[in-house]
Design an enzyme around this catalytic site. Structure first.
Site, mmCIF file in Angstrom:
data_model
loop_
_atom_site.group_PDB
_atom_site.id
_atom_site.type_symbol
_atom_site.label_atom_id
_atom_site.label_comp_id
_atom_site.label_asym_id
_atom_site.label_seq_id
_atom_site.Cartn_x
_atom_site.Cartn_y
_atom_site.Cartn_z
ATOM 1 N N ASP A 107 9.561 -36.905 -77.145
ATOM 2 C CA ASP A 107 9.120 -35.715 -77.748
ATOM 3 C C ASP A 107 8.711 -34.772 -76.517
ATOM 4 O OD1 ASP A 107 8.202 -34.516 -80.501
ATOM 5 O OD2 ASP A 107 6.566 -33.889 -79.269
ATOM 6 N N LYS A 117 3.822 -40.451 -85.360
ATOM 7 C CA LYS A 117 3.900 -39.586 -84.053
ATOM 8 C C LYS A 117 3.111 -40.328 -82.914
ATOM 9 C CE LYS A 117 5.700 -35.926 -82.586
ATOM 10 N NZ LYS A 117 7.055 -35.275 -82.945
HETATM 11 N N1 GLU Z 1 10.305 -35.849 -81.488
HETATM 12 C C1 GLU Z 1 11.205 -35.121 -82.498
HETATM 13 C C2 GLU Z 1 10.804 -34.400 -83.465
HETATM 14 O O1 GLU Z 1 9.546 -34.027 -83.262
HETATM 15 C C3 GLU Z 1 12.198 -36.537 -82.757
HETATM 16 C C4 GLU Z 1 11.576 -37.651 -83.448
HETATM 17 C C5 GLU Z 1 12.579 -38.666 -83.677
HETATM 18 O O2 GLU Z 1 13.626 -38.730 -83.554
HETATM 19 O O3 GLU Z 1 12.120 -39.972 -84.074
HETATM 20 O O4 GLU Z 1 11.157 -34.281 -84.562
#
Ligand code: GLU
Length: 420
Positions: free
Chosen positions: A150, A110
């Site tokens: 996100d 993240k």
């Molecule tokens: N931010 C989204 C999540 O928390 C998607 C992450 C992604 O597609 O890599 O799942």
């Protein structure tokens, strides 16, 4: 906060407690549990940019890579004023579990930049994104770590990341990031994928619980990509949206809210509040509304031991990451509320991110129908795996999802071994 008041549990403490619960149920080797408690790498960067007024401002950015035993690191980047390293670390750990639950070949990561994107112009956001990208450039890549949108980041943000990475490499690398615009190698269905996946889960759950969805009442916390799309899908399916909130407050109408009109109102006024025919309510009241399905689709730590006793829903489907603390989770289970946990309920986003990455690597473009069909298959399989595991171990859906995920990651870790 007053000294005698109980301190609120942090997202990282939540994530670690969850891991401990799963590890105990699985009888996991303590050494493996210790490895999984820590991220493999955490990078903190200072991101200086020139504001539009010519002054320099320095923002703090993070990229935390939790685990890559099952594949390249994967996870979004969020822009939020309250971001901390610990929070990003928890979110990275949840990505590891999420990818394992729906069996996509990724690990978890993240990223985030501590800023208030609402106070930045488009040009400032572009400079911030490009500078942040160059500062994490050495640790991201199509086979290394693949970012995505996100909270408060979107397809435009991803286009800037892709361009910055590609300019430095000297050739276009669309597969370095997912959630891109459609005309820049993005995938059909990606934007609404998290909400669509959540709705597939709700439908599966309703089948198992014998719940009638037509006319069922829904409260949604958060009206961003996840909350808004979930509200409109459920509305189109004949459910009644009775409450919606965003960071500024909420609205309630027992006769039902049209999410399309509410969306228009939010785009015009900046918030859902003061929508015609509705009563304004607080976020706290929204969470405690009497309804069939509650969808927390905002941020972490919304359902805690303080309000878990007041949750008045039959089902909670977690669109956000980490909206419920372990203690609150225990209370909800005890009260017979069926919870579809975040690492399952919101896994549709990263699933379609994976489809986007596969399309990019193959230089293909799938139809929306094909993407949604494949997404449904993944979500239904994920739901059934978690449900069956829960029955087998006589536990709740969250513990079961964590057990399933931790077990899959631990198996990979053990077989890979330690080297050097
Ligand atoms: N931010 C989204 C999540 O928390 C998607 C992450 C992604 O597609 O890599 O799942």
């Amino acid at each position: 906060m007053k000294g005698e008041m109980k301190r609120e549990i942090s997202p990282l403490e939540v994530a670690i407690q969850q891991l401990d619960i799963a590890a105990e149920m699985l009888n996991l080797e303590p050494g493996i549990c210790m490895v999984l408690k820590k991220p493999k790498r955490s990078l903190i960067v200072s991101v200086p940019i020139k504001r539009d007024n010519g002054e320099i401002e320095v923002y703090t950015g993070f990229r935390v890579q939790h685990n890559d035993a099952r594949g390249p690191y994967k996870g979004g980047i969020r822009y939020h004023p309250d971001i901390t390293l610990e929070e990003v670390t928890a979110l990275a750990m949840w990505m590891t579990w999420k990818c394992a639950v729906v069996e996509i070949p990724y690990g978890g990561a993240k990223g985030g930049v501590k800023c208030n994107p609402k106070e930045l112009s488009m040009n400032e956001l572009e400079r911030l994104t490009r500078r942040y990208t160059t500062m994490i450039l050495n640790i991201i890549g199509p086979y290394q770590d693949v970012p995505a949108p996100d909270v408060y980041t979107d397809a435009q943000t991803m286009a800037w990341i892709m361009d910055t990475y590609s300019q430095i490499k000297g050739y276009m690398v669309p597969e370095v990031v997912t959630g891109k615009p459609l005309y820049l190698e993005g995938s059909e269905g990606r934007e609404a994928a998290t909400a669509r996946g959540l709705v597939y889960c709700v439908n599966e759950a309703a089948k198992y619980l014998g719940m009638r969805l037509k006319g069922a009442t829904v409260a949604v916390q958060g009206f961003g990509k996840v909350g808004w799309n979930a509200a409109r899908f459920l509305y189109n399916q004949g459910l009644k949206i009775i409450g919606v909130s965003d960071s500024k407050g909420g609205v309630y109408n027992p006769d039902g809210i049209n999410p399309y009109k509410l969306r228009k109102h939010k785009l015009e006024t900046g918030s859902v509040i003061d929508f015609e025919g509705c009563k304004n309510i607080t976020n706290k009241e929204l969470l405690e509304l009497e309804c069939d399905i509650l969808i927390p689709a905002a941020i972490e730590n919304q359902i805690t031991e303080r309000n878990a006793d007041n949750i008045n829903a039959k089902m909670v489907a977690e669109g956000a990451n980490g909206p419920t603390t372990p203690e609150a989770s225990r209370i909800l289970t005890e009260r017979g509320i069926f919870v579809i946990p975040d690492i399952l309920a919101n896994a549709g986003g990263v699933t379609v991110s994976y489809f986007e990455w596969v399309q990019n690597l193959h230089r293909e473009h799938w139809s929306e129908e094909e993407v949604n069909r494949k997404l449904k298959a993944k979500m239904v399989k994920g739901f059934r795996d978690v449900y069956n595991m829960a029955r087998k171990h006589e536990t709740d859906m969250r513990t079961s999802a964590l057990m399933l995920a931790v077990d899959r990651v631990a198996k990979a870790l053990i077989s890979l071994g330690l080297w050097p």
